[in-house]
Design a protein around this motif. Structure first.
Motif, PDB file in Angstrom:
ATOM      1  N   UNK A   1       0.830  -1.281  -0.061  1.00 45.92           N
ATOM      2  CA  UNK A   1       0.011  -0.121  -0.141  1.00 45.92           C
ATOM      3  C   UNK A   1       0.738   1.401  -0.082  1.00 45.92           C
ATOM      4  N   UNK A   2       0.666   2.075  -0.977  1.00 47.36           N
ATOM      5  CA  UNK A   2       1.608   3.374  -1.137  1.00 47.36           C
ATOM      6  C   UNK A   2       1.728   4.230   0.309  1.00 47.36           C
ATOM      7  N   UNK A   3       0.356   4.084   0.863  1.00 43.83           N
ATOM      8  CA  UNK A   3       0.348   4.900   2.207  1.00 43.83           C
ATOM      9  C   UNK A   3       1.322   4.348   3.317  1.00 43.83           C
ATOM     10  N   UNK A   4       1.438   3.047   3.177  1.00 44.86           N
ATOM     11  CA  UNK A   4       2.085   2.325   4.249  1.00 44.86           C
ATOM     12  C   UNK A   4       3.697   2.126   3.779  1.00 44.86           C
ATOM     13  N   UNK A   5       3.849   2.591   2.643  1.00 44.64           N
ATOM     14  CA  UNK A   5       5.358   2.244   2.111  1.00 44.64           C
ATOM     15  C   UNK A   5       6.351   3.057   3.027  1.00 44.64           C
ATOM     16  N   UNK A   6       5.845   4.363   3.284  1.00 47.08           N
ATOM     17  CA  UNK A   6       6.738   5.373   4.035  1.00 47.08           C
ATOM     18  C   UNK A   6       6.966   4.903   5.524  1.00 47.08           C
ATOM     19  N   UNK A   7       6.068   4.028   6.021  1.00 49.36           N
ATOM     20  CA  UNK A   7       6.337   3.405   7.352  1.00 49.36           C
ATOM     21  C   UNK A   7       7.217   2.497   7.217  1.00 49.36           C
ATOM     22  N   UNK A   8       7.339   1.629   6.185  1.00 51.86           N
ATOM     23  CA  UNK A   8       8.396   0.454   5.968  1.00 51.86           C
ATOM     24  C   UNK A   8       9.562   1.217   5.731  1.00 51.86           C
ATOM     25  N   UNK A   9       9.805   2.335   4.969  1.00 47.98           N
ATOM     26  CA  UNK A   9      10.975   3.143   4.583  1.00 47.98           C
ATOM     27  C   UNK A   9      11.648   3.830   5.653  1.00 47.98           C
ATOM     28  N   UNK A  10      10.677   4.333   6.575  1.00 45.36           N
ATOM     29  CA  UNK A  10      11.001   4.962   7.736  1.00 45.36           C
ATOM     30  C   UNK A  10      11.617   3.953   8.781  1.00 45.36           C
ATOM     31  N   UNK A  11      11.005   3.030   9.032  1.00 45.56           N
ATOM     32  CA  UNK A  11      11.564   1.911  10.051  1.00 45.56           C
ATOM     33  C   UNK A  11      12.788   1.243   9.493  1.00 45.56           C
ATOM     34  N   UNK A  12      13.067   0.973   8.291  1.00 48.84           N
ATOM     35  CA  UNK A  12      14.198   0.566   7.764  1.00 48.84           C
ATOM     36  C   UNK A  12      15.478   1.483   8.005  1.00 48.84           C
ATOM     37  N   UNK A  13      15.031   2.785   7.683  1.00 46.69           N
ATOM     38  CA  UNK A  13      15.901   3.991   7.805  1.00 46.69           C
ATOM     39  C   UNK A  13      16.498   4.009   9.386  1.00 46.69           C
ATOM     40  N   UNK A  14      15.402   4.056  10.093  1.00 47.39           N
ATOM     41  CA  UNK A  14      15.861   3.956  11.784  1.00 47.39           C
ATOM     42  C   UNK A  14      16.722   2.917  12.082  1.00 47.39           C
ATOM     43  N   UNK A  15      16.533   1.618  11.640  1.00 48.80           N
ATOM     44  CA  UNK A  15      17.359   0.662  11.785  1.00 48.80           C
ATOM     45  C   UNK A  15      18.707   0.817  11.212  1.00 48.80           C
ATOM     46  N   UNK A  16      18.794   1.196  10.168  1.00 50.41           N
ATOM     47  CA  UNK A  16      20.095   1.467   9.565  1.00 50.41           C
ATOM     48  C   UNK A  16      20.812   2.491  10.188  1.00 50.41           C
ATOM     49  N   UNK A  17      20.123   3.442  10.975  1.00 53.59           N
ATOM     50  CA  UNK A  17      21.100   4.564  11.451  1.00 53.59           C
ATOM     51  C   UNK A  17      21.508   3.816  12.886  1.00 53.59           C
TER      52      UNK A  17
END
Length: 319
Positions: free
Chosen positions: A288-304
């Motif tokens: 879901x395009x509205x959920x993609x930012x949630x996934x991306x934000x979570x991955x960025x947080x994990x990466x940082x």
């Protein structure tokens, strides 16, 4: 040093590449369409837009600053470039306008930060808002057509079978790498981020270097606006929205410290690729395009968080 320490040291040094490889493996497992030539080429072409902005952002963050105005500069540079093309039919003039407008906006950021002693966050936030409003008024909220073969080549042409935006990206990063690695200006950028007062006392004109850094950021945002407009065949008044956040994320994922003084420009490419691969695989697996930012934000947080852990491990290994 035993093999375990060597392995940890290599993993720490190339942590951004390691994260990218892991995401590539996961993406390949999730979709059969991911690991195809056309899809990978499309990812790199898409990434080139953010990566060029992120290269300028790398300079800014290395000094301990931030530039929130780059997305708006993309929009105003593209709009004025398209307007120039529409009214003069001159591709050369349209290119020059985009680059000059971007540079002027960047220089203005640098001047109000250094001369006005404003925090970079506040200064560039104000410029971001002002420029975005100006674009909407100038375009009346409507796209400006930019359809001319030579002009559109900049955004969607091929040279020796390689998309032209990718060639521009390679040139930009090569120049950026050379400046930061082998010039006095590049050393000054790192020095300001490491210790501003010590840099000033050593005789370096800190205000001039900072102004140039923001000018570079604006110039590359203007170049991005040119590429994006040429690719779409029109200047969109909403172009570049959110690009500043993606650019900052790419720089941080590339290992550059937000406090300045530590980092490099080449890993920023891999940071941008991580974001590009994430966006691509989320589309391929029909998230879901509205959920993609949630996934991306979570991955960025994990990466940082992982990056912070890697740095801690690295400091212990160096002891």
């Amino acid at each position: 040093m035993n093999m375990k320490k060597i392995g940890l040291k290599l993993l720490t040094k190339y942590r951004t590449v390691s994260v990218l490889v892991l995401i590539l493996i996961i993406a390949t497992c999730l979709s059969n369409s991911f690991l195809t030539f056309n899809n990978l080429l499309n990812i790199i072409r898409q990434v080139s837009i953010i990566a060029i902005i992120a290269s300028g952002m790398t300079f800014v963050i290395l000094t301990g600053g931030i530039d929130l105005s780059v997305g708006s500069i993309v929009a105003i540079s593209g709009a004025l470039s398209a307007y120039t093309l529409l009214n003069t039919n001159s591709v050369v003039l349209a290119i020059i306008v985009a680059l000059i407008v971007g540079s002027i906006c960047g220089a203005f950021n640098g001047i109000i930060i250094t001369k006005g002693n404003l925090p970079p966050f506040i200064a560039t936030l104000a410029v971001m808002t002002f420029v975005r409003g100006f674009v909407l008024v100038f375009t009346n909220g409507s796209p400006i057509a930019a359809r001319m073969k030579a002009y559109n080549f900049i955004g969607k042409g091929y040279l020796f079978g390689i998309p032209f935006p990718i060639i521009i990206l390679i040139v930009v990063f090569a120049i950026g790498f050379f400046i930061l690695k082998y010039t006095a200006f590049g050393r000054s950028v790192f020095s300001i981020g490491g210790n501003r007062e010590a840099t000033r006392l050593s005789g370096i004109n800190v205000k001039r270097v900072e102004t140039l850094v923001y000018t570079i950021s604006g110039l590359l945002a203007g170049l991005t606006g040119l590429i994006l407009t040429a690719r779409l065949g029109s200047a969109q008044p909403t172009a570049g929205k959110g690009y500043e956040l993606d650019a900052i994320a790419a720089v941080i994922l590339g290992g550059t410290s937000l406090s300045g003084g530590q980092g490099a420009i080449i890993p920023t490419v891999f940071g941008a690729l991580i974001l590009g691969v994430l966006d691509n695989i989320l589309v391929l697996i029909d998230v879901n395009p509205f959920a993609s930012d949630i996934v991306k934000g979570f991955v960025i947080l994990l990466a940082v968080l992982a990056d912070s852990k890697f740095k801690s491990v690295s400091s212990k290994l160096d002891e």
